[in-house]
Motif scaffolding. Structure first.
Motif, PDB file in Angstrom:
ATOM      1  N   LEU A 180      -3.130   9.105   9.294  1.00 50.39           N
ATOM      2  CA  LEU A 180      -3.128   8.200   8.144  1.00 50.39           C
ATOM      3  C   LEU A 180      -1.738   8.058   7.521  1.00 50.39           C
ATOM      4  O   LEU A 180      -1.599   7.447   6.463  1.00 50.39           O
ATOM      5  CB  LEU A 180      -4.098   8.713   7.068  1.00 50.39           C
ATOM      6  CG  LEU A 180      -5.561   8.882   7.482  1.00 50.39           C
ATOM      7  CD1 LEU A 180      -6.354   9.498   6.336  1.00 50.39           C
ATOM      8  CD2 LEU A 180      -6.165   7.549   7.889  1.00 50.39           C
ATOM      9  N   GLN A 181      -0.714   8.606   8.153  1.00 50.56           N
ATOM     10  CA  GLN A 181       0.592   8.653   7.512  1.00 50.56           C
ATOM     11  C   GLN A 181       1.210   7.266   7.328  1.00 50.56           C
ATOM     12  O   GLN A 181       2.114   7.095   6.495  1.00 50.56           O
ATOM     13  CB  GLN A 181       1.537   9.544   8.317  1.00 50.56           C
ATOM     14  CG  GLN A 181       1.740   9.127   9.755  1.00 50.56           C
ATOM     15  CD  GLN A 181       2.635  10.096  10.508  1.00 50.56           C
ATOM     16  OE1 GLN A 181       3.532  10.702   9.929  1.00 50.56           O
ATOM     17  NE2 GLN A 181       2.388  10.263  11.797  1.00 50.56           N
ATOM     18  N   ASN A 182       0.724   6.259   8.059  1.00 51.82           N
ATOM     19  CA  ASN A 182       1.261   4.908   7.867  1.00 51.82           C
ATOM     20  C   ASN A 182       0.665   4.219   6.640  1.00 51.82           C
ATOM     21  O   ASN A 182       1.140   3.149   6.246  1.00 51.82           O
ATOM     22  CB  ASN A 182       0.990   4.056   9.113  1.00 51.82           C
ATOM     23  CG  ASN A 182       1.825   4.502  10.306  1.00 51.82           C
ATOM     24  OD1 ASN A 182       2.916   5.045  10.136  1.00 51.82           O
ATOM     25  ND2 ASN A 182       1.308   4.284  11.505  1.00 51.82           N
ATOM     26  N   LEU A 183      -0.380   4.811   6.052  1.00 51.34           N
ATOM     27  CA  LEU A 183      -1.018   4.212   4.877  1.00 51.34           C
ATOM     28  C   LEU A 183      -0.371   4.744   3.606  1.00 51.34           C
ATOM     29  O   LEU A 183      -1.024   5.294   2.719  1.00 51.34           O
ATOM     30  CB  LEU A 183      -2.521   4.504   4.889  1.00 51.34           C
ATOM     31  CG  LEU A 183      -3.274   4.051   6.139  1.00 51.34           C
ATOM     32  CD1 LEU A 183      -4.733   4.462   6.058  1.00 51.34           C
ATOM     33  CD2 LEU A 183      -3.159   2.546   6.316  1.00 51.34           C
ATOM     34  N   SER A 184       0.919   4.594   3.502  1.00 54.13           N
ATOM     35  CA  SER A 184       1.672   5.187   2.390  1.00 54.13           C
ATOM     36  C   SER A 184       1.402   4.497   1.055  1.00 54.13           C
ATOM     37  O   SER A 184       1.761   5.034   0.007  1.00 54.13           O
ATOM     38  CB  SER A 184       3.171   5.134   2.693  1.00 54.13           C
ATOM     39  OG  SER A 184       3.589   3.794   2.908  1.00 54.13           O
TER      40      SER A 184
ATOM     41  N   LEU B 226      -5.443  21.340   4.643  1.00 56.58           N
ATOM     42  CA  LEU B 226      -4.598  20.158   4.552  1.00 56.58           C
ATOM     43  C   LEU B 226      -3.153  20.605   4.730  1.00 56.58           C
ATOM     44  O   LEU B 226      -2.703  21.517   4.032  1.00 56.58           O
ATOM     45  CB  LEU B 226      -4.761  19.464   3.198  1.00 56.58           C
ATOM     46  CG  LEU B 226      -6.107  18.789   2.906  1.00 56.58           C
ATOM     47  CD1 LEU B 226      -6.151  18.309   1.457  1.00 56.58           C
ATOM     48  CD2 LEU B 226      -6.342  17.619   3.848  1.00 56.58           C
ATOM     49  N   PRO B 227      -2.416  19.986   5.636  1.00 62.58           N
ATOM     50  CA  PRO B 227      -1.016  20.395   5.813  1.00 62.58           C
ATOM     51  C   PRO B 227      -0.188  19.997   4.603  1.00 62.58           C
ATOM     52  O   PRO B 227      -0.498  19.038   3.895  1.00 62.58           O
ATOM     53  CB  PRO B 227      -0.588  19.627   7.072  1.00 62.58           C
ATOM     54  CG  PRO B 227      -1.476  18.432   7.093  1.00 62.58           C
ATOM     55  CD  PRO B 227      -2.791  18.882   6.525  1.00 62.58           C
ATOM     56  N   GLU B 228       0.872  20.733   4.362  1.00 64.81           N
ATOM     57  CA  GLU B 228       1.712  20.442   3.204  1.00 64.81           C
ATOM     58  C   GLU B 228       2.377  19.074   3.326  1.00 64.81           C
ATOM     59  O   GLU B 228       2.744  18.469   2.319  1.00 64.81           O
ATOM     60  CB  GLU B 228       2.764  21.536   3.028  1.00 64.81           C
ATOM     61  CG  GLU B 228       3.460  21.493   1.691  1.00 64.81           C
ATOM     62  CD  GLU B 228       4.218  22.769   1.377  1.00 64.81           C
ATOM     63  OE1 GLU B 228       4.853  22.838   0.304  1.00 64.81           O
ATOM     64  OE2 GLU B 228       4.171  23.713   2.206  1.00 64.81           O
ATOM     65  N   GLU B 229       2.484  18.556   4.566  1.00 64.24           N
ATOM     66  CA  GLU B 229       3.048  17.221   4.745  1.00 64.24           C
ATOM     67  C   GLU B 229       2.159  16.139   4.146  1.00 64.24           C
ATOM     68  O   GLU B 229       2.586  15.000   3.948  1.00 64.24           O
ATOM     69  CB  GLU B 229       3.260  16.941   6.239  1.00 64.24           C
ATOM     70  CG  GLU B 229       4.302  17.808   6.904  1.00 64.24           C
ATOM     71  CD  GLU B 229       3.763  19.198   7.259  1.00 64.24           C
ATOM     72  OE1 GLU B 229       2.525  19.383   7.148  1.00 64.24           O
ATOM     73  OE2 GLU B 229       4.561  20.073   7.619  1.00 64.24           O
ATOM     74  N   PHE B 230       0.915  16.495   3.855  1.00 66.69           N
ATOM     75  CA  PHE B 230      -0.018  15.550   3.250  1.00 66.69           C
ATOM     76  C   PHE B 230       0.554  14.977   1.960  1.00 66.69           C
ATOM     77  O   PHE B 230       0.363  13.798   1.652  1.00 66.69           O
ATOM     78  CB  PHE B 230      -1.343  16.268   2.982  1.00 66.69           C
ATOM     79  CG  PHE B 230      -2.417  15.399   2.377  1.00 66.69           C
ATOM     80  CD1 PHE B 230      -3.300  14.707   3.181  1.00 66.69           C
ATOM     81  CD2 PHE B 230      -2.559  15.287   1.007  1.00 66.69           C
ATOM     82  CE1 PHE B 230      -4.288  13.911   2.640  1.00 66.69           C
ATOM     83  CE2 PHE B 230      -3.545  14.496   0.447  1.00 66.69           C
ATOM     84  CZ  PHE B 230      -4.408  13.800   1.268  1.00 66.69           C
ATOM     85  N   SER B 231       1.255  15.784   1.203  1.00 68.25           N
ATOM     86  CA  SER B 231       1.816  15.338  -0.080  1.00 68.25           C
ATOM     87  C   SER B 231       2.904  14.297   0.106  1.00 68.25           C
ATOM     88  O   SER B 231       3.211  13.536  -0.817  1.00 68.25           O
ATOM     89  CB  SER B 231       2.379  16.537  -0.849  1.00 68.25           C
ATOM     90  OG  SER B 231       3.413  17.166  -0.104  1.00 68.25           O
ATOM     91  N   GLN B 232       3.495  14.238   1.313  1.00 66.69           N
ATOM     92  CA  GLN B 232       4.551  13.264   1.580  1.00 66.69           C
ATOM     93  C   GLN B 232       3.996  11.974   2.166  1.00 66.69           C
ATOM     94  O   GLN B 232       4.638  10.923   2.072  1.00 66.69           O
ATOM     95  CB  GLN B 232       5.581  13.865   2.541  1.00 66.69           C
ATOM     96  CG  GLN B 232       6.200  15.157   2.029  1.00 66.69           C
ATOM     97  CD  GLN B 232       7.086  15.828   3.069  1.00 66.69           C
ATOM     98  OE1 GLN B 232       7.305  15.288   4.157  1.00 66.69           O
ATOM     99  NE2 GLN B 232       7.586  17.015   2.740  1.00 66.69           N
ATOM    100  N   TYR B 233       2.808  12.030   2.757  1.00 71.75           N
ATOM    101  CA  TYR B 233       2.224  10.839   3.363  1.00 71.75           C
ATOM    102  C   TYR B 233       1.838   9.799   2.314  1.00 71.75           C
ATOM    103  O   TYR B 233       1.918   8.599   2.574  1.00 71.75           O
ATOM    104  CB  TYR B 233       0.975  11.207   4.180  1.00 71.75           C
ATOM    105  CG  TYR B 233       1.236  12.107   5.362  1.00 71.75           C
ATOM    106  CD1 TYR B 233       2.488  12.164   5.973  1.00 71.75           C
ATOM    107  CD2 TYR B 233       0.227  12.901   5.885  1.00 71.75           C
ATOM    108  CE1 TYR B 233       2.726  12.987   7.050  1.00 71.75           C
ATOM    109  CE2 TYR B 233       0.447  13.728   6.972  1.00 71.75           C
ATOM    110  CZ  TYR B 233       1.697  13.780   7.551  1.00 71.75           C
ATOM    111  OH  TYR B 233       1.926  14.604   8.624  1.00 71.75           O
ATOM    112  N   PHE B 234       1.386  10.267   1.142  1.00 72.82           N
ATOM    113  CA  PHE B 234       0.823   9.349   0.145  1.00 72.82           C
ATOM    114  C   PHE B 234       1.540   9.518  -1.202  1.00 72.82           C
ATOM    115  O   PHE B 234       1.011  10.124  -2.131  1.00 72.82           O
ATOM    116  CB  PHE B 234      -0.672   9.611  -0.025  1.00 72.82           C
ATOM    117  CG  PHE B 234      -1.422   9.694   1.277  1.00 72.82           C
ATOM    118  CD1 PHE B 234      -1.584   8.568   2.066  1.00 72.82           C
ATOM    119  CD2 PHE B 234      -1.945  10.902   1.717  1.00 72.82           C
ATOM    120  CE1 PHE B 234      -2.263   8.645   3.267  1.00 72.82           C
ATOM    121  CE2 PHE B 234      -2.617  10.984   2.915  1.00 72.82           C
ATOM    122  CZ  PHE B 234      -2.781   9.856   3.693  1.00 72.82           C
ATOM    123  N   PRO B 235       2.724   8.989  -1.339  1.00 73.48           N
ATOM    124  CA  PRO B 235       3.485   9.166  -2.594  1.00 73.48           C
ATOM    125  C   PRO B 235       2.872   8.421  -3.779  1.00 73.48           C
ATOM    126  O   PRO B 235       3.183   8.733  -4.924  1.00 73.48           O
ATOM    127  CB  PRO B 235       4.862   8.604  -2.246  1.00 73.48           C
ATOM    128  CG  PRO B 235       4.610   7.640  -1.121  1.00 73.48           C
ATOM    129  CD  PRO B 235       3.484   8.214  -0.333  1.00 73.48           C
TER     130      PRO B 235
END
Length: 682
Positions: A261-265, A280-289
């Motif tokens: 889902l990282q393209n759904l920013s 949930l990976p910590e990168e999750f916080s960067q996917y959806f600013p």
């Protein structure tokens, strides 16, 4: 002047009474709060009311028990813009029944028993913008039922019995709700709406999501795919841009890889509940600013150190976690069942660091500080990039971020070259020089003493409850005022001001204090920004909720608690002057009585002293005066009367001024005087 005003009296009466101009046109058992709004709620009639004014623009007929319609029902209502026929008993819509309503823009037929939509059910409604026919029993819709609706913006068909839909080719449609029908094979030929913003397909039984269907919707911002049979994440979502709301909850797709889902920013609301997520990976916080609302309920989370970032991120970014109480830890057993959002960093079992603090500088050393404890336990500060010794649970708070040393420096340059022996302080205490030949131990939490040799077992801290999101702390959109033991005035001004497109609301309230907690429901138009709930119970707490009429009850719902005062206390507080009067009046009467008695006694004593020659001292007691009066009355066989010659000494009669004084004294001690005070006692 009188003759001039006489012909103007009818006009003045109309101006002074704003409802007088149209009150005579209001139908029976209805309310006409304004000239253009008529509200008929629970009339208990099977037909449309007669006598609706031709000026009416908003007609509310929900929950009236209406069973049938005909064209004549709406004759003369050419100005009508909103018609609410929800929650009635309509089973069919005759052809062209709404044709007289040429100005109609909003039509609500939800929660009826309609089973079929014919080609001419909505004929003549060329300006219609919103059509709500959800929660009926519709099984078929004629392919040409919506052909003439070029201005339609919203179409709600959810909660019917549809197994197929006609080709929906409405160029201006923005919202299409098909939830809770059985439509497992929707394709691009079914939905041809290039400007569609919101598509709700929850619970329609989708096995896959057609790529071409979604690709054709270039303006799509909201997509609901919850409660379907999708076993994998639809690949088209990895390439979709512009989505703001996405709901994937309760699909059998197994553990979702959020990297897909990282393209759904641009997402602002995301629901990934019931997808077997364990972390949930910590990168999750960067996917959806831009995320503002997140729902991850009913997932078996492993609350380990890899998830410790999540609660901090929620607070830092002010992300609202929906269904908080349904978002809990599954593992490890020590915290299983606890609410994920309320956990602290240390609850996840993460190792902590030791922060060394001096009076002048705060440093974090890059080499371990070996110490010896009484139980042969060694604790060391962490090495940057290396391992660290696990701490004793409860000894330390959440660590501060370590100070990263400059490149090339193995040690902090400000560290004192000659500190003190590392084995001086016990249990992880830090030794420092405070003077020539003097040392001091800085003890970690839980230890005291000169050498940190005393261990104090810390009390188990209570479970922290994080504050509610900022949105709920602000002024509520609805409020209650002027509560009586049986009624509450609701102020809905702010609710409608923040939602200018809301035409009507669903108002639900129930008594939280009594045994009967069944909810009561009302539907109110936007023209009623203040409403009084009546027939309530005294000394009770009521839960009052408001949501837009025609939408699911959970959509944009605002709730408050309102209280009715006790019946006795209310009247004491509302009418304190009555209670004060009941206390003051008797007190004043008693005070006046005492004053009169004192005056009578004083006058009697004065006159007796004047009568007594030779200045004889006479005692003037009220008891003696009362006996004199009783004796005088007894001698005559009647009540005491004005008889100065009996009670007066002979020498007093010879005084020319005494006769008046004797009469005055006799009047003061007669029964007439006592009778004047009887109302104070009886």
């Amino acid at each position: 002047m009188k003759g001039f005003l006489t012909p103007l009296m009818p006009i003045l009466l109309v101006l002074l009474h704003p409802d007088a101009g149209f009150s005579n046109t209001c139908p029976k058992d209805c309310t006409c709060s304004t000239a253009d709004s008529t509200m008929c709620y629970q009339r208990r009639s099977s037909s449309i009311p007669t006598g609706v004014s031709s000026l009416t623009k908003n007609l509310f007929l929900f929950a009236n028990g209406i069973e049938s319609l005909n064209t004549d029902d709406f004759r003369g209502m050419e100005n009508l813009e909103m018609l609410d026929l929800s929650q009635n008993k309509l089973t069919e819509l005759p052809d062209s029944v709404f044709e007289p309503l040429s100005s109609l823009r909003n039509l609500d037929l939800s929660s009826n028993l309609i089973s079929h939509i014919s080609e001419k059910s909505f004929q003549g409604l060329a300006l219609l913008e919103r059509l709500y026919i959800y929660s009926n029993q519709i099984t078929t819709i004629h392919p040409g039922a919506f052909d003439s609706m070029e201005h339609l913006l919203e179409l709600k068909l959810q909660a019917n019995i549809l197994t197929a839909i006609p080709t929906l080719a409405m160029p201006r449609l923005l919202l299409l709700d098909l939830r809770f029908n059985h439509l497992p094979t929707l394709g691009p030929s079914d939905i041809q709406m290039p400007n569609l913003e919101a598509l709700k397909l929850g619970g329609v039984g989708l096995l896959r999501l057609d790529k071409e269907l979604i690709s054709n919707l270039k303006n799509l911002h909201e997509l609901d795919l919850s409660g379907n049979q999708l076993e994998t994440l639809p690949p088209v979502l990895k390439e979709t841009h512009g989505l703001i709301h996405l709901n994937l909850a309760n699909n059998p797709m197994g553990p979702l890889d959020v990297k897909d889902l990282q393209n759904l920013s641009e997402l602002q609301e995301l629901d990934i509940s019931s997808l077997s997520l364990q972390s949930l990976p910590e990168e999750f916080s960067q996917y959806f600013p831009n995320l503002r609302k997140l729902t991850i309920a009913e997932n078996p989370f492993n609350c380990l150190c890899t998830l410790a970032w999540f609660p901090r991120w929620l607070r830092a970014q002010r992300v609202t976690l929906e269904r908080t109480k349904e978002t809990r830890c599954h593992f490890p057993p020590i915290i299983a069942g606890k609410v994920l959002e309320r956990l602290d960093h240390r609850d996840f079992g993460c190792p902590t660091t030791t922060t060394v603090t001096t009076s002048t500088v705060k440093t974090t050393t890059s080499k371990p500080i070996p110490v010896t404890t009484a139980s042969s336990t060694t604790r060391a500060a962490p090495r940057p990039g290396g391992s660290e010794t696990p701490p004793v649970k409860g000894d330390y708070d959440d660590p501060l971020p370590p100070v990263i040393p400059s490149p090339g420096n193995k040690e902090d340059p400000e560290e004192e070259p000659h500190f003190c022996p590392s084995d001086t302080c016990l249990n992880g205490g830090t030794c420092r020089l405070v003077g020539i030949g003097q040392i001091e131990c800085m003890c970690p939490r839980g230890f005291t003493g000169l050498y940190c040799e005393i261990y104090n077992k810390p009390a188990t801290p209570p479970e922290r409850v994080n504050p509610l999101p900022t949105a709920t702390v602000n002024t509520p959109d609805i409020s209650s005022h002027r509560a009586t033991p049986t009624s509450i005035l609701l102020d809905l001004h702010r609710y409608f001001e923040l939602r200018p497109k809301t035409r009507a609301i669903r108002l639900t309230y129930r008594n939280l204090s009594g045994s009967d907690r069944r909810p009561m429901q009302l539907n109110l138009p936007a023209s009623h920004p203040e409403y009084v709930l009546r027939g309530l119970k005294p000394n009770s707490t009521y839960a009052v909720c408001v949501s837009p009429l025609g939408a699911p009850s959970s959509t944009d719902r605002v709730c408050i608690e309102a209280h009715t005062p006790p019946e006795n206390n209310f009247y004491k507080q509302t009418y304190p002057e009555k209670e004060l009067a009941t206390m003051i009046i008797p007190a004043i009467a008693i005070l006046l009585l005492l004053v009169l008695v004192a005056v009578a006694v004083g006058v009697m004593c004065y006159l007796r002293k004047k009568r007594a020659k030779g200045h004889l001292e006479l005692e003037c007691e009220p008891s003696q005066l009362e006996l004199d009066g009783v004796k005088a009355g007894t001698d005559n066989g009647a009540l005491p009367q004005k008889q100065p010659q009996i009670i007066m000494p002979e020498p007093a009669v010879q005084n020319g001024n005494v006769e008046y004084e004797v009469l005055l004294l006799q009047d003061s001690t007669s029964n007439n005087n006592m009778a004047s005070h009887k109302p104070s006692y009886f």
